[in-house]
Motif scaffolding. Structure first.
Motif, PDB file in Angstrom:
ATOM      1  N   SER A 140      -6.416   6.904   4.014  1.00  0.00           N
ATOM      2  CA  SER A 140      -5.501   7.436   3.017  1.00  0.00           C
ATOM      3  C   SER A 140      -4.614   6.365   2.395  1.00  0.00           C
ATOM      4  CB  SER A 140      -4.615   8.522   3.661  1.00  0.00           C
ATOM      5  OG  SER A 140      -3.824   7.967   4.688  1.00  0.00           O
ATOM      6  N   LEU A 141      -4.741   5.098   2.821  1.00  0.00           N
ATOM      7  CA  LEU A 141      -3.943   4.021   2.268  1.00  0.00           C
ATOM      8  C   LEU A 141      -4.603   3.453   1.014  1.00  0.00           C
ATOM      9  CD1 LEU A 141      -2.832   2.113   5.501  1.00  0.00           C
ATOM     10  CD2 LEU A 141      -1.516   3.713   4.121  1.00  0.00           C
ATOM     11  N   ARG A 142      -3.799   3.216   0.026  1.00  0.00           N
ATOM     12  CA  ARG A 142      -4.307   2.690  -1.241  1.00  0.00           C
ATOM     13  C   ARG A 142      -3.473   1.476  -1.634  1.00  0.00           C
ATOM     14  NH1 ARG A 142      -3.625   5.641  -7.126  1.00  0.00           N
ATOM     15  NH2 ARG A 142      -4.441   3.908  -8.407  1.00  0.00           N
ATOM     16  N   GLU A 152       3.916  -0.961   3.622  1.00  0.00           N
ATOM     17  CA  GLU A 152       3.669   0.375   3.058  1.00  0.00           C
ATOM     18  C   GLU A 152       4.894   0.822   2.286  1.00  0.00           C
ATOM     19  OE1 GLU A 152       2.967   5.027   4.403  1.00  0.00           O
ATOM     20  OE2 GLU A 152       2.901   3.421   5.913  1.00  0.00           O
ATOM     21  N   ILE A 190       3.578  -2.806   8.386  1.00  0.00           N
ATOM     22  CA  ILE A 190       2.600  -2.118   9.212  1.00  0.00           C
ATOM     23  C   ILE A 190       1.633  -3.119   9.822  1.00  0.00           C
ATOM     24  CG2 ILE A 190       2.773  -0.008   7.844  1.00  0.00           C
ATOM     25  CD1 ILE A 190       0.148  -0.708   6.519  1.00  0.00           C
ATOM     26  N   THR A 224      -4.225  -1.183  11.461  1.00  0.00           N
ATOM     27  CA  THR A 224      -4.173   0.195  10.999  1.00  0.00           C
ATOM     28  C   THR A 224      -5.372   0.497  10.113  1.00  0.00           C
ATOM     29  OG1 THR A 224      -1.766   0.145  11.049  1.00  0.00           O
ATOM     30  CG2 THR A 224      -2.798   1.897   9.776  1.00  0.00           C
ATOM     31  N   VAL A 281       0.847  -1.191   0.000  1.00  0.00           N
ATOM     32  CA  VAL A 281       0.000   0.000   0.000  1.00  0.00           C
ATOM     33  C   VAL A 281       0.883   1.241   0.000  1.00  0.00           C
ATOM     34  CG1 VAL A 281      -1.854  -1.209   1.236  1.00  0.00           C
ATOM     35  CG2 VAL A 281      -0.149   0.093   2.518  1.00  0.00           C
ATOM     36  N   ARG A 282       0.284   2.334  -0.342  1.00  0.00           N
ATOM     37  CA  ARG A 282       0.925   3.640  -0.200  1.00  0.00           C
ATOM     38  C   ARG A 282      -0.140   4.649   0.174  1.00  0.00           C
ATOM     39  NH1 ARG A 282      -0.367   7.107  -4.158  1.00  0.00           N
ATOM     40  NH2 ARG A 282      -0.881   6.341  -6.242  1.00  0.00           N
ATOM     41  N   ARG A 283       0.291   5.797   0.669  1.00  0.00           N
ATOM     42  CA  ARG A 283      -0.654   6.825   1.098  1.00  0.00           C
ATOM     43  C   ARG A 283      -1.040   7.708  -0.089  1.00  0.00           C
ATOM     44  NH1 ARG A 283      -1.097   6.825   6.537  1.00  0.00           N
ATOM     45  NH2 ARG A 283       0.544   5.687   7.667  1.00  0.00           N
ATOM     46  N   GLU A 284      -2.256   8.206  -0.007  1.00  0.00           N
ATOM     47  CA  GLU A 284      -2.769   9.043  -1.087  1.00  0.00           C
ATOM     48  C   GLU A 284      -1.996  10.352  -1.191  1.00  0.00           C
ATOM     49  OE1 GLU A 284      -4.944   8.431  -3.285  1.00  0.00           O
ATOM     50  OE2 GLU A 284      -6.130   6.730  -2.612  1.00  0.00           O
ATOM     51  N   ALA A 316       6.796   3.679   1.450  1.00  0.00           N
ATOM     52  CA  ALA A 316       6.872   5.034   1.992  1.00  0.00           C
ATOM     53  C   ALA A 316       8.021   5.796   1.356  1.00  0.00           C
ATOM     54  CB  ALA A 316       7.068   4.989   3.513  1.00  0.00           C
ATOM     55  N   SER A 356      -6.588   3.429   8.147  1.00  0.00           N
ATOM     56  CA  SER A 356      -6.381   4.759   7.576  1.00  0.00           C
ATOM     57  C   SER A 356      -7.027   4.816   6.205  1.00  0.00           C
ATOM     58  CB  SER A 356      -4.882   5.055   7.476  1.00  0.00           C
ATOM     59  OG  SER A 356      -4.672   6.297   6.859  1.00  0.00           O
TER      60      SER A 356
END
Length: 590
Positions: free
Chosen positions: A132-134, A107, A124, A128, A47-50, A109, A130
């Motif tokens: 914002s995770l995609r 993640e 992670i 969790t 995953v990664r954050r938006e 990052a 969140s």
């Protein structure tokens, strides 16, 4: 991951790959033999954050030519399975429904450095939540006990530098290994072999007593062995404040963190038996706010750790001084005190730093009945008109039995010095007295002090202390008190403090015993003593070792030195004369 399983995670430098490609990541997940029956598949999610690293992506590598050399072994079977999974990717959702899947989430990052942006994988927690995770990559394998996949990242995993300092691509795969271990369904509440806490604590402290760096991590590892050993973590309060050892602490603790730990559990205060502000981490650039935070934490520790035996003090913030003073007065178990007026740590504004005066120190130690050792360095005294402790210092009689007194760099009157020996109606216990660069004492003050402590004093050192006499006819205090100091074993005098009477009036009270320490006197630059006087004194003195240091050979001849050395040798006395810049040694040096 199930709560009935442990996860062992390790990130390290993996196998090498082609030099032109520096963006390969390797992930391996292994189900322990006891975990294979609990899961029906392994799933790895990236995953990664938006809001961060929107341009970052990963792609699974299935090229056999590139994957075969990555580790130097044949992964043909693994690659065949990878191709088949690519063809059946659409059936992923159907395969995972209703199955017990071992799921691992990483993640991707971004890391921004001076050399640019780099990508790193971070394991992670599944809990969790969140928004914002995609999910950017989803890998699943059914009915397997392990999985191995290689990912090609759009960014380099990390920078590396050549010996010349220029950046270059990594030459090894960044490997991430995960092992899933089952938790035994039934565990004994205590280990099958356990030691008494007192014995185990002694073993652990002995094991880490000589370590200079990283010993706290080792102590933490011992405390995490099992629940029965968890109490070992509290030993950190007992060890890093130990000032009896001379080892340098390369990993000093944060004083604010320690104070917060004590506030959570005040019982830990009993573990702290010594305190020194120098044992804690100090910022290189000290502001007024940082200095106040340090002093607040210092007050918290001293308030809770009221069983401190060994203590070192420097300074505190002026705003917190009254609280600091009251806490010190409330202590009762201190046996060793060192007070140093240090300017190395504090804010730029001098008015924000408050040091203890000599009168305040005397007032504090009146509440410490067990004080045995006192050292004060570079102190200041209150003006006579503003001192609330009494101008002569006689209002505060020390009730403790001080055995070791060390005073350096300051001004002191005779009445205050006598008060440090305890009440006049009770016998003194002072054994060691050292004075260095102390001003304000007269010859009569020194005589009163020496006669008071003469029965118990075993060691006396007076250096760089101007002690004037009222007239040339007044006899030196050392010469007068020498017959009374029957326990004196070591005497060091620097300057105009005595004559040859300090040698002739020394009485040997016990027969010579080579197994015991020799009674030694060292005289440096005595203006009222010549070697002819020493020759007469050596024939009757009770000293067993005599050292005379002279800056000039004026009045000292080789012949007289030889005569003194011969007489000393016949009586079994170790005699030595040192004349700068050459040394005349007895008996073979002449």
């Amino acid at each position: 991951m199930s709560i009935h399983h442990w996860t062992s995670y390790n990130a390290h430098e993996g196998p090498s790959f082609l030099p032109e490609d520096g963006r390969t990541l390797m992930i391996s997940v292994i189900l322990d033999a006891g975990s294979q029956e609990d899961f029906e598949g392994i799933r790895v999610i990236i995953v990664r954050r938006e809001t961060e690293g929107a341009d970052m992506s990963v792609k699974e590598r299935t090229d056999p030519a590139r994957s075969s050399y990555v580790t130097g072994v044949n992964y043909r079977k693994t690659l065949t399975n990878l191709r088949s999974r690519e063809k059946n990717r659409g059936h992923l959702t159907h395969m995972t429904e209703g199955k017990k899947i071992c799921t691992v989430i990483f993640e991707l990052a971004p890391t921004q450095t001076y050399w640019g942006q780099f990508a790193r994988l971070v394991l992670i927690d599944q809990q969790t939540s969140s928004t914002s995770l995609r999910i950017i990559h989803d890998h699943f394998e059914h009915s397997v006990s392990s999985t191995l996949l290689f990912l090609h990242c759009s960014h380099s995993p990390r920078p590396e530098f050549s010996p010349g300092g220029s950046i270059r691509k990594p030459t090894r795969v960044r490997a991430h290994d995960i092992r899933v271990i089952p938790v035994p369904k039934s565990r004994p509440p205590w280990p099958t072999f356990s030691l008494p806490p007192a014995l185990l604590s002694r073993i652990v402290l002995f094991a880490f007593s000589e370590k200079q760096k990283g010993w706290r991590k080792g102590l933490l590892a011992c405390s995490l062995v099992c629940r029965a050993w968890a109490y070992l973590a509290d030993l950190v309060f007992n060890d890093f404040l130990d000032t009896s050892t001379s080892r340098t602490d390369h990993d000093p603790p944060n004083i604010t963190t320690v104070s917060r730990s004590l506030l959570r559990n005040v019982a830990r205060g009993l573990l702290i038996t010594s305190f020194s502000p120098t044992k804690y981490l100090r910022p290189t650039r000290v502001t007024n706010v940082a200095f106040m935070a340090f002093c607040e934490a210092q007050n918290t520790i001293l308030r809770i750790a009221n069983s401190v035996i060994d203590m070192s003090l420097e300074s505190t913030h002026a705003f917190l001084f009254q609280d600091f003073y009251d806490i010190l007065c409330g202590l009762r178990n201190v046996q060793n005190l060192r007070v140093t007026r240090s300017h190395r740590f504090g804010p730029p504004a001098a008015e924000d730093v408050r040091h203890l005066t000599f009168e305040e120190i005397m007032k504090i130690i009146t509440f410490w009945p067990d004080l045995r050792k006192l050292r004060i360095v570079n102190w200041k005294s209150l003006p006579e008109s503003t001192s609330s402790f009494g101008g002569a210092g006689t209002e505060n009689i020390i009730a403790s039995s001080i055995e070791n007194l060390n005073l350096s760099i300051g001004r002191l009157g005779g009445a205050k010095l006598l008060s440090l020996t305890g009440p006049s109606h009770s016998p003194t216990h002072l054994r060691v007295a050292r004075f260095d660069a102390v001003k304000g004492l007269t010859n009569s003050d020194l005589l009163a002090f020496l006669l008071r402590v003469a029965p118990t004093l075993t060691s006396l050192s007076i250096t760089a202390c101007p002690i004037p006499r009222s007239s040339d006819d007044e006899e030196y205090a050392i010469d007068v008190a020498m017959p009374c100091m029957t326990s004196l074993e070591n005497l060091l005098l620097d300057g105009d403090l005595s004559t040859a009477n300090a040698l002739t009036r020394k009485v040997r009270r016990r027969p010579r015993d080579d197994n015991k320490r020799r009674h030694r006197i060292s005289l440096s630059n005595p203006p009222m003593m010549i070697l002819e006087d020493v020759l007469e004194a050596v024939s009757i003195t009770g000293w067993e070792s005599i050292c005379v240091y002279l800056e000039s050979s004026m009045g000292c001849s080789i012949r007289s030195s030889v005569e003194v050395a011969q007489v000393a040798r016949t009586r079994g006395i170790d005699f030595r004369v040192s004349i700068s810049p050459r040394e005349l040694a007895s008996p073979d040096g002449f």
